[in-house]
Scaffold this active site. Structure first.
Site, PDB file in Angstrom:
ATOM      1  N   HIS A 268      91.152  17.942  47.797  1.00 20.60           N
ATOM      2  CA  HIS A 268      92.368  17.992  46.969  1.00 20.60           C
ATOM      3  C   HIS A 268      92.497  19.330  46.252  1.00 20.60           C
ATOM      4  CE1 HIS A 268      89.270  16.992  44.009  1.00 20.60           C
ATOM      5  NE2 HIS A 268      90.061  17.600  43.151  1.00 20.60           N
ATOM      6  N   LEU A 274      84.223  24.016  50.621  1.00 20.71           N
ATOM      7  CA  LEU A 274      83.581  25.249  51.090  1.00 20.71           C
ATOM      8  C   LEU A 274      84.079  25.615  52.493  1.00 20.71           C
ATOM      9  CD1 LEU A 274      81.412  27.351  50.216  1.00 20.71           C
ATOM     10  CD2 LEU A 274      79.817  26.097  51.665  1.00 20.71           C
ATOM     11  N   CYS A 410      83.971  -4.680  39.707  1.00 15.91           N
ATOM     12  CA  CYS A 410      84.284  -5.864  40.490  1.00 15.91           C
ATOM     13  C   CYS A 410      85.810  -5.966  40.530  1.00 15.91           C
ATOM     14  CB  CYS A 410      83.643  -7.025  39.740  1.00 15.91           C
ATOM     15  SG  CYS A 410      84.232  -8.601  40.126  1.00 15.91           S
TER      16      CYS A 410
HETATM   17  P1  NAD Z   1      82.524  15.921  44.415  1.00 17.23           P
HETATM   18  O1  NAD Z   1      83.089  17.251  44.083  1.00 17.23           O
HETATM   19  O2  NAD Z   1      81.511  15.296  43.521  1.00 17.23           O
HETATM   20  O3  NAD Z   1      81.889  15.972  45.892  1.00 17.23           O
HETATM   21  C1  NAD Z   1      82.483  16.643  46.975  1.00 17.23           C
HETATM   22  C2  NAD Z   1      81.386  16.956  48.004  1.00 17.23           C
HETATM   23  O4  NAD Z   1      81.958  17.625  49.122  1.00 17.23           O
HETATM   24  C3  NAD Z   1      80.297  17.858  47.454  1.00 17.23           C
HETATM   25  O5  NAD Z   1      79.054  17.229  47.611  1.00 17.23           O
HETATM   26  C4  NAD Z   1      80.432  19.123  48.289  1.00 17.23           C
HETATM   27  O6  NAD Z   1      79.186  19.762  48.492  1.00 17.23           O
HETATM   28  C5  NAD Z   1      81.025  18.591  49.566  1.00 17.23           C
HETATM   29  N1  NAD Z   1      81.753  19.601  50.380  1.00 17.23           N
HETATM   30  C6  NAD Z   1      82.652  20.524  49.961  1.00 17.23           C
HETATM   31  N2  NAD Z   1      83.099  21.242  51.008  1.00 17.23           N
HETATM   32  C7  NAD Z   1      82.499  20.744  52.109  1.00 17.23           C
HETATM   33  C8  NAD Z   1      82.583  21.059  53.491  1.00 17.23           C
HETATM   34  N3  NAD Z   1      83.367  22.019  53.950  1.00 17.23           N
HETATM   35  N4  NAD Z   1      81.817  20.330  54.368  1.00 17.23           N
HETATM   36  C9  NAD Z   1      80.987  19.357  53.931  1.00 17.23           C
HETATM   37  N5  NAD Z   1      80.872  19.034  52.620  1.00 17.23           N
HETATM   38  C10 NAD Z   1      81.626  19.710  51.725  1.00 17.23           C
HETATM   39  O7  NAD Z   1      83.792  14.974  44.597  1.00 17.23           O
HETATM   40  P2  NAD Z   1      83.874  13.366  44.645  1.00 17.23           P
HETATM   41  O8  NAD Z   1      83.898  12.836  43.254  1.00 17.23           O
HETATM   42  O9  NAD Z   1      82.864  12.841  45.607  1.00 17.23           O
HETATM   43  O10 NAD Z   1      85.333  13.185  45.246  1.00 17.23           O
HETATM   44  C11 NAD Z   1      85.603  13.598  46.581  1.00 17.23           C
HETATM   45  C12 NAD Z   1      87.072  13.491  46.915  1.00 17.23           C
HETATM   46  O11 NAD Z   1      87.465  12.137  46.982  1.00 17.23           O
HETATM   47  C13 NAD Z   1      87.980  14.160  45.905  1.00 17.23           C
HETATM   48  O12 NAD Z   1      89.056  14.774  46.563  1.00 17.23           O
HETATM   49  C14 NAD Z   1      88.476  13.017  45.079  1.00 17.23           C
HETATM   50  O13 NAD Z   1      89.697  13.295  44.459  1.00 17.23           O
HETATM   51  C15 NAD Z   1      88.594  11.945  46.133  1.00 17.23           C
HETATM   52  N6  NAD Z   1      88.474  10.596  45.577  1.00 17.23           N
HETATM   53  C16 NAD Z   1      88.833   9.563  46.366  1.00 17.23           C
HETATM   54  C17 NAD Z   1      88.729   8.272  45.865  1.00 17.23           C
HETATM   55  C18 NAD Z   1      89.090   7.093  46.681  1.00 17.23           C
HETATM   56  O14 NAD Z   1      89.183   6.014  46.191  1.00 17.23           O
HETATM   57  N7  NAD Z   1      89.250   7.238  47.947  1.00 17.23           N
HETATM   58  C19 NAD Z   1      88.284   8.054  44.580  1.00 17.23           C
HETATM   59  C20 NAD Z   1      87.887   9.134  43.834  1.00 17.23           C
HETATM   60  C21 NAD Z   1      87.958  10.391  44.344  1.00 17.23           C
END
Ligand code: NAD
Length: 555
Positions: A268, A274, A410
């Site tokens: 996002h 990266l 939950c």
């Molecule tokens: P975070 O920043 O804690 O983790 C993201 C991870 O992606 C990191 O570990 C990073 O090293 C890795 N990463 C970055 N670039 C990469 C690449 N090119 N290849 C492989 N790995 C890579 O974020 P998070 O809290 O885990 O959230 C992740 C995403 O999910 C965000 O966009 C967030 O908004 C979204 N999200 C979705 C939900 C849902 O319900 N589906 C809920 C919360 C967050």
């Protein structure tokens, strides 16, 4: 302009036990939960005040954090502290039913709601990115997402694989604060999961917290491990260090038989993804110094990453966007079939939203895991006929390690959350738990968010981008007696793409709390029901009719 921080990073941990550090539990609760969000066991980068989700912060800077702590410590039960993007800006006399804290995070006026403008203002010290539960102080670690992730993979299993993921292989990426729930959710559903992350530390952290089973030495080793487990129909999760933009196409090229593909990198925010051929060690420095060049490279990598996802889909895999806006970033990176696969909400979650179901969560302010054990038992008894909930609660009790203050999640719907709230308040009043319980939820809920690439994607009436609903939701929680209420912009999917609201209420065992909880926990999921009735969903219309939700346009 904000003054620069004179106080710096330090280790933060919420107080435990029953001795108040603030004037009442109504202010002790936000104080402990603010601190809990920054507990090193909970937050992904606590020194930078970053809790999860790329750059989602709990406070704008350390001076603001200190000022919030000072204010909450002395705030009276008829006063309200206002927080503007992680900085306390005023205290006003209100009344006992009013929230003790009102929070607005990351909001920008329409035409200005872009990442470059947000970053300009952030650099001036005028705003911060609040994500969903980071800036609203109700993050409970990776557990907060694990049940939703479990439910999503269970729905995938129901739809495509006869109700179980046994004998299937899921490929995903991003093992961070939220994404780290994926391997456990897949194995709880009996499947095999291969998860790619550029950062080895993130993978090892999930192994420590028992969300991930093992980390492979390299891609060959990972493939061998997951294919063996798939053949034996043995549940297993394996992490591999690599860039998803490289590894996904490589797995497709090698013809590895993958059944389900998704992704939860922090796509996002292009500065939190990266790009290929950039060293992990150079990441943040490069992103800070050349944000535009970095963004272009990240989007080009996301285009490759999503192109591989679509290729797996073309081969017959179940593929979905997991709420991180990677499709839109890949589209901007030049891949024109990025929207070939759906988002997870229209695909699997919307029927739950129609019943007002969503991620109800609670935390024990005492810090005592025994208090959560008592609430677990009480919930199991209260909803004894709900098989799915029983399976989840029993699995969670055994498998979920607490991070920070013990907590539980939950999913509960309209007519259920208020019952749970009343029960918890009784447990506090009778001394069966040792201190009050806070009850909140993710902003990713049935009636609290407008997010056209996620929660409100493909609404039946086309109302995806209507942001009146989260505003009404926040106002309703404020009018109903919540303890703190937040209105955010840009969480989950990034700046310009969402508006959402949150509430947290405190069960302190008093009669006043019982009355407030009843209203908040009825009205909040009620917003989910009316939002989906308004969009024309028959399931929501049934729920409203059966349970007597008043809707003026449907007399
Ligand atoms: P975070 O920043 O804690 O983790 C993201 C991870 O992606 C990191 O570990 C990073 O090293 C890795 N990463 C970055 N670039 C990469 C690449 N090119 N290849 C492989 N790995 C890579 O974020 P998070 O809290 O885990 O959230 C992740 C995403 O999910 C965000 O966009 C967030 O908004 C979204 N999200 C979705 C939900 C849902 O319900 N589906 C809920 C919360 C967050």
């Amino acid at each position: 302009m904000t003054s620069t921080s004179s106080s710096g990073p330090r280790e933060v941990r919420a107080a435990r036990g029953t001795t108040l550090t603030a004037r009442s539990w109504q202010t002790e609760a936000p104080l402990r939960m603010l601190m809990n969000n920054l507990d090193p066991e909970v937050a992904e980068r606590p020194d930078d005040l970053v809790v999860y989700g790329g750059t989602g912060k709990a406070a704008r800077d350390w001076n603001s954090f200190d000022a919030m702590v000072r204010t909450l410590t002395t705030l009276a039960d008829d006063e309200t502290m206002l927080v503007q993007s992680g900085r306390p800006v005023g205290v006003f006399r209100t009344h006992e039913w009013a929230p003790r804290v009102l929070i607005a995070n990351s909001n920008l006026v329409g035409d200005w709601a872009t990442w470059p403008e947000f970053r300009r203002l952030e650099h001036l010290g005028l705003t911060m990115y609040g994500q969903m539960t980071a800036g609203s102080w109700i993050y409970i670690g990776t557990q907060g997402i694990v049940q939703g992730t479990y439910e999503t993979f269970a729905a995938v299993a129901d739809r495509r694989f006869n109700g179980t993921l046994a004998g299937t292989l899921t490929l995903t990426a991003g093992c961070g604060g939220m994404g780290g729930a994926q391997p456990l959710a897949v194995t709880l559903n009996g499947g095999v999961c291969l998860i790619v992350d550029v950062d080895p530390q993130r993978l090892h952290r999930r192994v420590e917290h028992r969300y991930l089973d093992e980390v492979a030495n390299d891609l060959d080793d990972a493939i061998a491990r997951v294919l063996a487990a798939k053949a034996e129909r043995r549940a297993l999760s394996v992490g591999v260090v690599g860039n998803a933009a490289t590894v996904f196409p490589e797995l497709h090229r090698r013809g590895v038989e993958i059944d389900i593909v998704t992704d939860q990198t922090s796509a996002h925010d292009p500065l939190s993804y990266l790009p290929e051929d950039v060293d992990l060690a150079d990441w943040h420095d490069y992103a800070d110094k050349k944000p535009e060049e970095f963004t272009d490279r990240a989007r080009a990598s996301m285009a490759k990453h999503v192109e591989a996802m679509v290729a797996f889909m073309d081969d017959g895999a179940e593929v979905f966007d997991y709420g991180n806006s990677i499709r839109d970033e890949a589209r901007q990176g030049g891949f024109d079939r990025a929207f070939a696969f759906p988002g997870f909400v229209p695909a699997y979650i919307r029927p739950l939203f129609c019943e007002g179901k969503g991620p109800f969560r609670w935390a024990a302010l005492s810090g005592d895991p025994k208090d959560i054990a008592v609430t677990d038992e009480a919930i199991l008894k209260l909803f004894k006929d709900d098989d799915r909930l029983q399976r989840w609660m029993r699995g969670a009790r055994e498998r979920i390690a607490f991070q920070g203050l013990p907590a539980r999640i939950c999913w509960l719907g309209y007519g259920e959350r208020d019952k749970a709230g009343a029960l918890f308040n009784d447990l506090v009043a009778s001394g069966k738990v040792s201190a009050p319980i806070v009850i909140g939820r993710d902003h990713l809920d049935c009636g609290s968010v407008a997010s056209p690439y996620r929660e409100t994607e493909s609404m039946l009436d086309g109302s995806d981008a209507i942001a009146d609903w989260p505003l009404l939701n926040g106002l309703l929680a404020t009018s109903s007696g919540a303890t703190w209420v937040s209105l955010h912009h840009g969480g989950g999917v990034g700046i310009g793409r969402s508006m959402h609201a949150g509430q947290v209420s405190v069960a302190d065992g008093t009669e006043l709390a019982a009355q407030k909880l009843n209203r908040v926990l009825t009205n909040d999921p009620g917003m989910g029901v009316i939002r989906h009735v308004d969009a024309g969903y028959p399931e929501a219309i049934d729920v409203a009719e059966q349970r007597g939700v008043r809707i003026p346009m449907r007399p």
